[in-house]
Design an enzyme around this catalytic site. Structure first.
Site, PDB file in Angstrom:
ATOM      1  N   HIS A   1       0.818  -1.454  -0.205  1.00 25.54           N
ATOM      2  CA  HIS A   1       0.197  -0.171   0.373  1.00 25.54           C
ATOM      3  C   HIS A   1       0.868   1.141   0.147  1.00 25.54           C
ATOM      4  O   HIS A   1       0.609   2.198  -0.759  1.00 25.54           O
ATOM      5  CB  HIS A   1      -1.245   0.138   1.107  1.00 25.54           C
TER       6      HIS A   1
ATOM      7  N   TYR B   1       1.254   4.839  -2.546  1.00 24.49           N
ATOM      8  CA  TYR B   1       2.390   6.845  -2.505  1.00 24.49           C
ATOM      9  C   TYR B   1       3.302   7.355  -3.150  1.00 24.49           C
ATOM     10  O   TYR B   1       3.536   8.193  -3.642  1.00 24.49           O
ATOM     11  CB  TYR B   1       2.073   7.136  -0.734  1.00 24.49           C
TER      12      TYR B   1
ATOM     13  N   HIS C   1     -10.733   0.775  -9.349  1.00 26.13           N
ATOM     14  CA  HIS C   1     -10.192   1.841  -7.881  1.00 26.13           C
ATOM     15  C   HIS C   1      -8.582   1.757  -9.098  1.00 26.13           C
ATOM     16  O   HIS C   1      -7.802   2.944  -9.169  1.00 26.13           O
ATOM     17  CB  HIS C   1     -10.065   0.730  -7.201  1.00 26.13           C
ATOM     18  N   PHE C   2      -7.797   0.996  -9.161  1.00 19.52           N
ATOM     19  CA  PHE C   2      -6.589   1.501  -9.321  1.00 19.52           C
ATOM     20  C   PHE C   2      -6.194   1.925 -10.712  1.00 19.52           C
ATOM     21  O   PHE C   2      -5.555   2.698 -11.466  1.00 19.52           O
ATOM     22  CB  PHE C   2      -5.142   0.447  -9.092  1.00 19.52           C
ATOM     23  N   HIS C   3      -6.904   1.519 -11.741  1.00 20.80           N
ATOM     24  CA  HIS C   3      -7.289   2.439 -12.981  1.00 20.80           C
ATOM     25  C   HIS C   3      -6.937   3.767 -13.229  1.00 20.80           C
ATOM     26  O   HIS C   3      -6.166   4.889 -13.952  1.00 20.80           O
ATOM     27  CB  HIS C   3      -7.880   1.542 -13.952  1.00 20.80           C
TER      28      HIS C   3
ATOM     29  N   ARG D   1     -12.167 -10.016 -11.009  1.00 26.03           N
ATOM     30  CA  ARG D   1     -10.733  -9.852 -11.417  1.00 26.03           C
ATOM     31  C   ARG D   1      -9.643 -10.855 -12.145  1.00 26.03           C
ATOM     32  O   ARG D   1      -9.661 -12.152 -11.374  1.00 26.03           O
ATOM     33  CB  ARG D   1     -10.376  -8.723 -10.175  1.00 26.03           C
ATOM     34  N   ARG D   2      -8.658 -11.061 -11.982  1.00 23.25           N
ATOM     35  CA  ARG D   2      -7.992 -11.922 -12.479  1.00 23.25           C
ATOM     36  C   ARG D   2      -8.361 -13.414 -12.876  1.00 23.25           C
ATOM     37  O   ARG D   2      -7.865 -14.376 -12.903  1.00 23.25           O
ATOM     38  CB  ARG D   2      -6.144 -11.773 -11.720  1.00 23.25           C
TER      39      ARG D   2
HETATM   40 FE1  HAS Z   1      -5.787   2.164  -3.189  1.00 16.19          FE
HETATM   41  C1  HAS Z   1      -6.357  -1.394  -3.977  1.00 16.19           C
HETATM   42  C2  HAS Z   1      -7.173   1.071  -0.716  1.00 16.19           C
HETATM   43  C3  HAS Z   1      -5.527   5.372  -2.624  1.00 16.19           C
HETATM   44  C4  HAS Z   1      -3.542   1.653  -6.247  1.00 16.19           C
HETATM   45  N1  HAS Z   1      -5.310   0.315  -4.742  1.00 16.19           N
HETATM   46  C5  HAS Z   1      -5.719  -1.203  -4.690  1.00 16.19           C
HETATM   47  C6  HAS Z   1      -4.336  -1.631  -5.792  1.00 16.19           C
HETATM   48  C7  HAS Z   1      -3.898  -1.071  -6.421  1.00 16.19           C
HETATM   49  C8  HAS Z   1      -3.821   0.686  -5.861  1.00 16.19           C
HETATM   50  C9  HAS Z   1      -2.709  -1.074  -7.648  1.00 16.19           C
HETATM   51  O1  HAS Z   1      -8.880  -0.586   1.028  1.00 16.19           O
HETATM   52  C10 HAS Z   1      -4.500  -3.169  -6.180  1.00 16.19           C
HETATM   53  C11 HAS Z   1      -3.799  -3.490  -5.048  1.00 16.19           C
HETATM   54  C12 HAS Z   1      -3.773  -5.455  -5.772  1.00 16.19           C
HETATM   55  O2  HAS Z   1      -3.140  -5.614  -6.856  1.00 16.19           O
HETATM   56  O3  HAS Z   1      -4.715  -6.477  -4.896  1.00 16.19           O
HETATM   57  N2  HAS Z   1      -6.783   3.421  -2.317  1.00 16.19           N
HETATM   58  C13 HAS Z   1      -7.128   2.313  -1.166  1.00 16.19           C
HETATM   59  C14 HAS Z   1      -7.253   4.073   0.025  1.00 16.19           C
HETATM   60  C15 HAS Z   1      -6.819   5.430  -0.652  1.00 16.19           C
HETATM   61  C16 HAS Z   1      -6.339   3.861  -2.315  1.00 16.19           C
HETATM   62  C17 HAS Z   1      -8.128   4.103   1.028  1.00 16.19           C
HETATM   63  N3  HAS Z   1      -4.633   3.188  -4.062  1.00 16.19           N
HETATM   64  C18 HAS Z   1      -4.725   4.534  -3.641  1.00 16.19           C
HETATM   65  C19 HAS Z   1      -3.532   4.965  -4.755  1.00 16.19           C
HETATM   66  C20 HAS Z   1      -3.357   4.241  -5.340  1.00 16.19           C
HETATM   67  C21 HAS Z   1      -3.435   2.538  -5.317  1.00 16.19           C
HETATM   68  C22 HAS Z   1      -3.559   6.809  -4.620  1.00 16.19           C
HETATM   69  C23 HAS Z   1      -1.871   4.540  -6.936  1.00 16.19           C
HETATM   70  C24 HAS Z   1      -1.198   5.395  -7.014  1.00 16.19           C
HETATM   71  N4  HAS Z   1      -6.538   0.440  -2.115  1.00 16.19           N
HETATM   72  C25 HAS Z   1      -7.388   0.327  -1.187  1.00 16.19           C
HETATM   73  C26 HAS Z   1      -7.722  -0.929  -0.752  1.00 16.19           C
HETATM   74  C27 HAS Z   1      -7.183  -2.275  -1.823  1.00 16.19           C
HETATM   75  C28 HAS Z   1      -6.802  -0.787  -2.998  1.00 16.19           C
HETATM   76  C29 HAS Z   1      -8.152  -1.348   0.601  1.00 16.19           C
HETATM   77  C30 HAS Z   1      -7.971  -3.401  -1.797  1.00 16.19           C
HETATM   78  C31 HAS Z   1      -8.941  -3.659  -2.550  1.00 16.19           C
HETATM   79  C32 HAS Z   1      -9.355  -4.764  -2.244  1.00 16.19           C
HETATM   80  O4  HAS Z   1      -9.908  -5.829  -1.783  1.00 16.19           O
HETATM   81  O5  HAS Z   1      -8.630  -5.948  -3.096  1.00 16.19           O
HETATM   82  C33 HAS Z   1      -6.996   6.267  -0.567  1.00 16.19           C
HETATM   83  O6  HAS Z   1      -5.338   7.204  -0.111  1.00 16.19           O
HETATM   84  C34 HAS Z   1      -7.132   7.476  -1.697  1.00 16.19           C
HETATM   85  C35 HAS Z   1      -8.007   9.068  -0.883  1.00 16.19           C
HETATM   86  C36 HAS Z   1      -8.300   9.655  -2.331  1.00 16.19           C
HETATM   87  C37 HAS Z   1      -9.267  10.212  -1.667  1.00 16.19           C
HETATM   88  C38 HAS Z   1      -9.828  11.264  -2.467  1.00 16.19           C
HETATM   89  C39 HAS Z   1      -8.868  12.766  -2.819  1.00 16.19           C
HETATM   90  C40 HAS Z   1      -9.920  13.302  -4.053  1.00 16.19           C
HETATM   91  C41 HAS Z   1      -8.800  14.333  -4.759  1.00 16.19           C
HETATM   92  C42 HAS Z   1      -9.385  14.785  -5.829  1.00 16.19           C
HETATM   93  C43 HAS Z   1     -11.301  15.502  -5.532  1.00 16.19           C
HETATM   94  C44 HAS Z   1     -11.914  16.141  -6.183  1.00 16.19           C
HETATM   95  C45 HAS Z   1     -12.771  16.627  -7.149  1.00 16.19           C
HETATM   96  C46 HAS Z   1     -13.781  16.550  -8.055  1.00 16.19           C
HETATM   97  C47 HAS Z   1     -13.612  16.815  -5.060  1.00 16.19           C
HETATM   98  C48 HAS Z   1     -10.066  10.826  -0.576  1.00 16.19           C
HETATM   99  C49 HAS Z   1      -7.519  14.494  -4.509  1.00 16.19           C
HETATM  100  C50 HAS Z   1     -14.558  16.070  -7.503  1.00 16.19           C
HETATM  101  C51 HAS Z   1     -14.627  14.562  -9.033  1.00 16.19           C
HETATM  102  C52 HAS Z   1     -14.961  13.205  -8.429  1.00 16.19           C
HETATM  103  C53 HAS Z   1     -15.095  12.538  -9.850  1.00 16.19           C
HETATM  104  C54 HAS Z   1     -15.653  13.072  -7.359  1.00 16.19           C
END
Ligand code: HAS
Length: 547
Positions: free
Chosen positions: A220, A224, A371-373, A434-435
């Site tokens: 994880h 970052y 999510h990850f794409h 997936r996979r």
């Molecule tokens: Fe993740 C699985 C939870 C961030 C990449 N993540 C993955 C995998 C990858 C990945 C590659 O809790 C698959 C791994 C595998 O092969 O099994 N991830 C999170 C959480 C965050 C998060 C809580 N992930 C990332 C980032 C990645 C990434 C960054 C790559 C760069 N992720 C998980 C979890 C799994 C997971 C579980 C496992 C799932 C499973 O069961 O297998 C947090 O850091 C996210 C925080 C971000 C926000 C969004 C902030 C909003 C922003 C822009 C706002 C725009 C606005 C305009 C308001 C809370 C900065 C409106 C637009 C809209 C569209 C609303």
């Protein structure tokens, strides 16, 4: 080629070589992506058979998630830090880190492409790949460590010369990236060197839960490592493109500090359904996961507030009138806003992933693929591509051959990913795994699976086409673009910084040693009891299974 003072020819050459390798990995990884996308979509052309599917999927994940990102981050970090600190990197460290990393990539790629490492990019045992895959992975990590040591040497050299200076935000983001790398990578090195290489050479049995726990300790915070350089560039580029200051530099640094301290003790959120780890520990990691989500929300606010400030400065009024005053057709702006909006999409789905009960619905489904794409394939990859387009002019001194098409390509990538993620989120909720090479399940798959997978495939084809356009413009411009002399005042990416004295609050935020100590303490809280529980239950080694 030099930037504002010192001779940057070595750093520029290293940046060019590493980013060229990164873009090559992107192109190859993307090719494997379209092959698997079409082949796994019901009633679409089966371009690869079931057996080759897992080789292609492994190549796609490794080339994009590990190789493209690592090379790119080495290159852009050198570019940013050498300019911000006005300190030269040691060429021996740069080129030796690249040589070791590149050797690792070649060995792992040889194992994958020969069909002897269908272990996917997470290489979970007891699936066993060829020893060269794991030796290659170990070398990639060692190569990144050599580079990391040089990053810290350059930082400390600057800090000794400027003990009271404010650490500039872009450099803060890059140093934070490597502090996270320092904390996150030892466990995966232990897993690969002490467990997986002996498994692959001698057939040693491996405790799967221990291996997965060590992997996700790394896996994880790895996200970052991918995200922070992109965010650092959003924070730097947005004000330069829009002509207004960042809404809050302090908020940006608080976000980086929160990433440093909370990015690692969260790995169990990838293991919610793993047996053998108590719910209490999983809950502790969930708390840390929601803590580490907060700096992304600070980033959301900081960037949006900067955009609003710029929109209003350009005459925008009312609740959303300022949105229409932003330079939507500007390449640098598009290269920030589209990844940012994709991160909004992927970040929110991450929050759902991290919710214990909801995770049981989405885990191991194509929801996670969406999510990850939109995170690494959107926020990170598209930012890196956009910055590359800017560097072609500012570093290579070549004009882009089709700048308007490049802007269109960035929006097309965003559109394609939104459609892809829509299809895959909804398919994931319905349980599509997936996979998995064959999703028809011999005709038993529910019709809605097929519909949403085909929606996803349309989106995937759109963003693959945008990738072809963007990579094509990058390569053609780098080779054939009209030569141009870019004046320092025209540069968006000059990353020039004149040290200014830090304020009191700033000195605390810039005290990186303090945040490293806090981060290590939280890792101990998150992982000492976890490892005690995993090891304390008695190891259950599983014999390796060739995939
Ligand atoms: Fe993740 C699985 C939870 C961030 C990449 N993540 C993955 C995998 C990858 C990945 C590659 O809790 C698959 C791994 C595998 O092969 O099994 N991830 C999170 C959480 C965050 C998060 C809580 N992930 C990332 C980032 C990645 C990434 C960054 C790559 C760069 N992720 C998980 C979890 C799994 C997971 C579980 C496992 C799932 C499973 O069961 O297998 C947090 O850091 C996210 C925080 C971000 C926000 C969004 C902030 C909003 C922003 C822009 C706002 C725009 C606005 C305009 C308001 C809370 C900065 C409106 C637009 C809209 C569209 C609303």
């Amino acid at each position: 080629m030099s930037g504002a003072g010192i001779d940057l020819r070595v750093e520029n050459r290293f940046t060019i070589v590493t980013i060229a390798l990164a873009i090559t990995s992107l192109a190859l990884g993307g090719l494997f992506g379209i092959l698997q996308l079409l082949s796994r979509t019901p009633y679409y052309p089966k371009l690869v058979g079931y057996d080759t599917y897992y080789t292609v999927l492994t190549a796609h994940g490794v080339l994009l998630a590990l190789v493209f990102t690592t090379f790119y981050i080495m290159g852009i970090s050198t570019y940013i830090l050498s300019r911000q600190f006005q300190v030269n990197f040691d060429p021996r460290m740069l080129w030796s880190s690249l040589a070791v990393t590149l050797l690792g990539v070649v060995l792992a790629a040889a194992a994958i492409l020969s069909g002897n490492a269908k272990v996917l990019y997470t290489f979970y045992p007891p699936l066993k790949g060829h020893p060269l895959f794991y030796i290659g992975a170990a070398l990639l990590i060692i190569g990144s460590w050599i580079y990391m040591v040089e990053v810290f040497r350059v930082y400390f050299k600057w800090r000794r010369a400027h003990p009271d200076a404010k650490l500039p935000v872009p450099a803060f983001g890059i140093i934070a990236t490597f502090i996270i790398w320092l904390i996150a990578t030892p466990p995966v090195a232990v897993e690969v060197v002490l467990l997986l290489i002996p498994m692959s050479i001698f057939g040693m049995s491996v405790d799967v839960l221990l291996a997965r726990t060590l992997f996700w300790w790394f896996g994880h915070p790895l996200v970052y490592f991918w995200l922070l350089p992109a965010i650092a560039m959003w924070y730097y580029l947005a004000p330069r493109v829009l002509g207004v200051p960042l809404f809050s530099e302090t908020m940006a640094k608080v976000a980086f500090v929160l990433f440093i301290v909370a990015s690692t003790p969260v790995g169990l959120h990838h293991q919610f359904v793993d047996p053998g780890i108590s719910p209490v520990l999983k809950f502790i990691h969930t708390i840390f996961t929601f803590i580490v989500a907060s700096p992304s929300m600070l980033t959301a606010f900081n960037v949006l507030a900067t955009l609003e400030r710029a929109g209003r400065a350009r005459g925008g009024s009312g609740l959303i009138g300022w949105l229409f005053k932003l330079p939507w057709t500007n390449l640098a702006f598009a290269g920030i806003i589209v990844p940012f909006l994709l991160f909004g999409n992927g970040g929110i789905s991450g929050i759902i992933n991290a919710s214990f009960q909801l995770n049981t619905v989405v885990h191991n489904t194509v929801w996670v693929v969406a999510h990850f794409h939109t995170t690494v394939g959107g926020a990170t990859a598209l930012t890196f591509i956009a910055v590359t387009l800017l560097l072609i002019r500012e570093l290579l001194g070549r004009e882009l051959i089709a700048p308007k098409l490049a802007v269109a390509g960035i929006y097309l990538w965003g559109l394609g990913q939104y459609i892809f993620s829509l299809g895959y989120y909804l398919a994931g909720i319905e349980g599509v795994p997936r996979r998995t090479a064959d999703l028809l399940y011999g005709g038993l798959a529910p019709p809605s699976w097929i519909t949403w997978l085909q929606v996803g495939a349309i989106g995937g084809m759109i963003f693959w086409i945008s990738g072809v356009i963007l990579v094509g413009i990058i390569v053609a411009s780098a080779l054939f673009g009209k030569r141009v002399k870019v004046g320092e005042d025209e540069m968006l990416l000059d990353f020039k910084y004149t040290p200014v004295r830090n304020g009191n609050g700033g000195a605390v935020l810039d005290n990186l040693k303090l945040w490293l100590i806090v981060a290590i303490m939280l890792v101990v809280i998150g992982y000492l009891p976890t490892l005690a529980e995993v090891l304390g239950r008695g190891l259950v080694p599983a014999p390796p299974i060739p995939p």
